[in-house]
Design a protein around this motif. Sequence first.
Motif, PDB file in Angstrom:
ATOM      1  N   ARG A   1      45.175  41.760  41.012  1.00 14.16           N
ATOM      2  CA  ARG A   1      44.189  40.746  41.422  1.00 14.16           C
ATOM      3  C   ARG A   1      44.355  40.525  42.913  1.00 14.16           C
ATOM      4  O   ARG A   1      44.901  39.498  43.349  1.00 14.16           O
ATOM      5  N   PRO A   2      43.906  41.494  43.727  1.00 14.95           N
ATOM      6  CA  PRO A   2      44.142  41.412  45.175  1.00 14.95           C
ATOM      7  C   PRO A   2      43.336  40.306  45.845  1.00 14.95           C
ATOM      8  O   PRO A   2      42.249  39.946  45.386  1.00 14.95           O
ATOM      9  N   GLN A   3      43.887  39.796  46.914  1.00 15.22           N
ATOM     10  CA  GLN A   3      43.241  38.774  47.742  1.00 15.22           C
ATOM     11  C   GLN A   3      43.907  38.791  49.105  1.00 15.22           C
ATOM     12  O   GLN A   3      44.897  39.487  49.322  1.00 15.22           O
ATOM     13  N   HIS A   4      43.357  38.015  50.047  1.00 17.30           N
ATOM     14  CA  HIS A   4      43.998  37.911  51.356  1.00 17.30           C
ATOM     15  C   HIS A   4      45.250  37.046  51.217  1.00 17.30           C
ATOM     16  O   HIS A   4      45.175  35.890  50.794  1.00 17.30           O
ATOM     17  N   VAL A   5      46.411  37.609  51.567  1.00 16.10           N
ATOM     18  CA  VAL A   5      47.691  36.938  51.368  1.00 16.10           C
ATOM     19  C   VAL A   5      48.437  36.874  52.694  1.00 16.10           C
ATOM     20  O   VAL A   5      48.560  37.885  53.395  1.00 16.10           O
ATOM     21  N   ALA A   6      48.939  35.685  53.024  1.00 13.51           N
ATOM     22  CA  ALA A   6      49.793  35.523  54.199  1.00 13.51           C
ATOM     23  C   ALA A   6      51.185  36.042  53.866  1.00 13.51           C
ATOM     24  O   ALA A   6      51.767  35.680  52.837  1.00 13.51           O
ATOM     25  N   ILE A   7      51.733  36.867  54.737  1.00  9.82           N
ATOM     26  CA  ILE A   7      53.018  37.507  54.455  1.00  9.82           C
ATOM     27  C   ILE A   7      54.183  36.536  54.584  1.00  9.82           C
ATOM     28  O   ILE A   7      55.119  36.567  53.774  1.00  9.82           O
ATOM     29  N   GLU A   8      54.138  35.637  55.563  1.00  2.00           N
ATOM     30  CA  GLU A   8      55.289  34.782  55.881  1.00  2.00           C
ATOM     31  C   GLU A   8      55.796  33.955  54.698  1.00  2.00           C
ATOM     32  O   GLU A   8      57.000  34.016  54.376  1.00  2.00           O
TER      33      GLU A   8
ATOM     34  N   HIS B   1      41.969  44.655  54.785  1.00  3.33           N
ATOM     35  CA  HIS B   1      40.853  44.038  54.090  1.00  3.33           C
ATOM     36  C   HIS B   1      40.582  44.804  52.788  1.00  3.33           C
ATOM     37  O   HIS B   1      41.185  45.849  52.535  1.00  3.33           O
ATOM     38  N   HIS B   2      39.662  44.245  52.025  1.00  5.69           N
ATOM     39  CA  HIS B   2      39.267  44.880  50.742  1.00  5.69           C
ATOM     40  C   HIS B   2      38.691  46.255  51.000  1.00  5.69           C
ATOM     41  O   HIS B   2      37.882  46.453  51.907  1.00  5.69           O
TER      42      HIS B   2
ATOM     43  N   TRP C   1      45.588  42.540  52.282  1.00  7.42           N
ATOM     44  CA  TRP C   1      44.826  42.511  51.033  1.00  7.42           C
ATOM     45  C   TRP C   1      45.700  43.064  49.913  1.00  7.42           C
ATOM     46  O   TRP C   1      45.954  44.259  49.830  1.00  7.42           O
ATOM     47  N   ILE C   2      46.185  42.140  49.032  1.00  5.50           N
ATOM     48  CA  ILE C   2      47.138  42.550  48.002  1.00  5.50           C
ATOM     49  C   ILE C   2      47.214  41.469  46.930  1.00  5.50           C
ATOM     50  O   ILE C   2      46.811  40.315  47.155  1.00  5.50           O
ATOM     51  N   ASP C   3      47.728  41.837  45.778  1.00  6.03           N
ATOM     52  CA  ASP C   3      48.039  40.857  44.738  1.00  6.03           C
ATOM     53  C   ASP C   3      49.286  40.088  45.187  1.00  6.03           C
ATOM     54  O   ASP C   3      50.334  40.696  45.435  1.00  6.03           O
TER      55      ASP C   3
END
Length: 439
Positions: free
Chosen positions: A286-293, A436-437, A324-326
């Motif tokens: 279920r990918p989405q824009h995710v902040a890495i920190e 991005h997607h 862009w990742i789950d």
Amino acid sequence: MLPEGFPPPSTVNMTGNLVKLVNALLDAGVTDDISFRERKRIRTLNLVAIVYAPVTLFFIITNIINGHYAAAAIGGCSLAGNLFFILINHFRRFRVFVTVLAVLGSFFFTFGGIAFQNGNEYYLIAHMTVVAIIFHKRWLIILLSCLDVLLFTWMRMTDTSAYAIDILPANRVIVNIMMALSLVSIVVQYLRNEHILAEQKLAAKNQELEVLNNTREKLISIIAHDVSSPIAQLKLSLYLINNKTITQEKFQELSEQLSLQVTELLGSLDNLLKWSRNQLHGIATRPQHVAIEPVFRQAVILQKENIDNKQLNIAESGIERTLWIDPDHLLLILRNLVSNAVKFSYQGGTIALKVFKKDDRIVISIQDNGIGMSAETAKSLFGGEPPVSKRGTLNEKGTGIGLRLCQEFTAFNKGYMWVESEEGKGSTFFVSFPVHHQA
């Protein structure tokens, strides 16, 4: 300007479109729910129809030009039956018509040979080959084949020229003989290629199953030893504590060790559960824009006791980026990579997390200055080998499937993973994901 010998783009596109069309016609009626035998049968029959149709169309046009209108009409009926057969395969309906067409085919070729004296009866040889492919019931195959043999024998032993409607040129006999034998040859060769392809796929599947079985055996061994041992030790420690057979100082020392063991055990069990779920049900992303920190911070918190125990330093660079990742998959990947970096780092070492953009992708690297690994070991990590458990610098245990999970979850999120390492100088693991997607 194109290099010499290269075809122009228009030719390449035309060839590609033709190949796609032929493959689409070959797959008419082929679906995922049919057996391999049925799939091979349908594709072979479609191949015969594809080869026969353009030749028939050519002779229809030739007969019209030369004034052989009756032969052209018969050819038109043959072409229509050919196309109707492909439609039957495509919609997978009216299977009874296949039997009707097979019987009519025998008499059709016989009638053509009598009416036009053009050697049309030689197609009965090819017809027997097709009949053997179409039907599964042996008695029906024998019956129709005997019909073809009888009709062909009667045609070759009887002078039927008195019944001819329109005698075609003598060279048509040679052409039809060549066409009939060519059809038989094409069908046999195609079946042979399909058989070879099936054997290759079966061998690949067997190899995958062998690797999977080895992996499962390895995991059972891991569960029996690396997971059960800490539980047994934990049970013994709790027994000593409950019975007050150890001093307060020893209890404090033991509780720190128990805390580390529980942390390692929870990580191992989580990996085992996720790997098992992946094997049984597959990975749902279920990918989405995710902040890495924040995800990285969570992964570090899960390893805080181990980090403090080894007095490790954490260095960060560029972790404010997003990708862009789950999010659950990113946590699993970072948790396992941070855990490995901690596990194989020496006392007082440094673990560096760097995030940077390369083209349209985000690359995350986790570097340690620990024990490292040889080139052969690094290569085997992503080569499909069964997971190998290796002790850390403080004899930490693990199941060895953490990196396997990282690799699988990275791939399912359209990412790539690789490692750079040198013995005695540490390792750097890289994962690359889309910003991005991507469709």
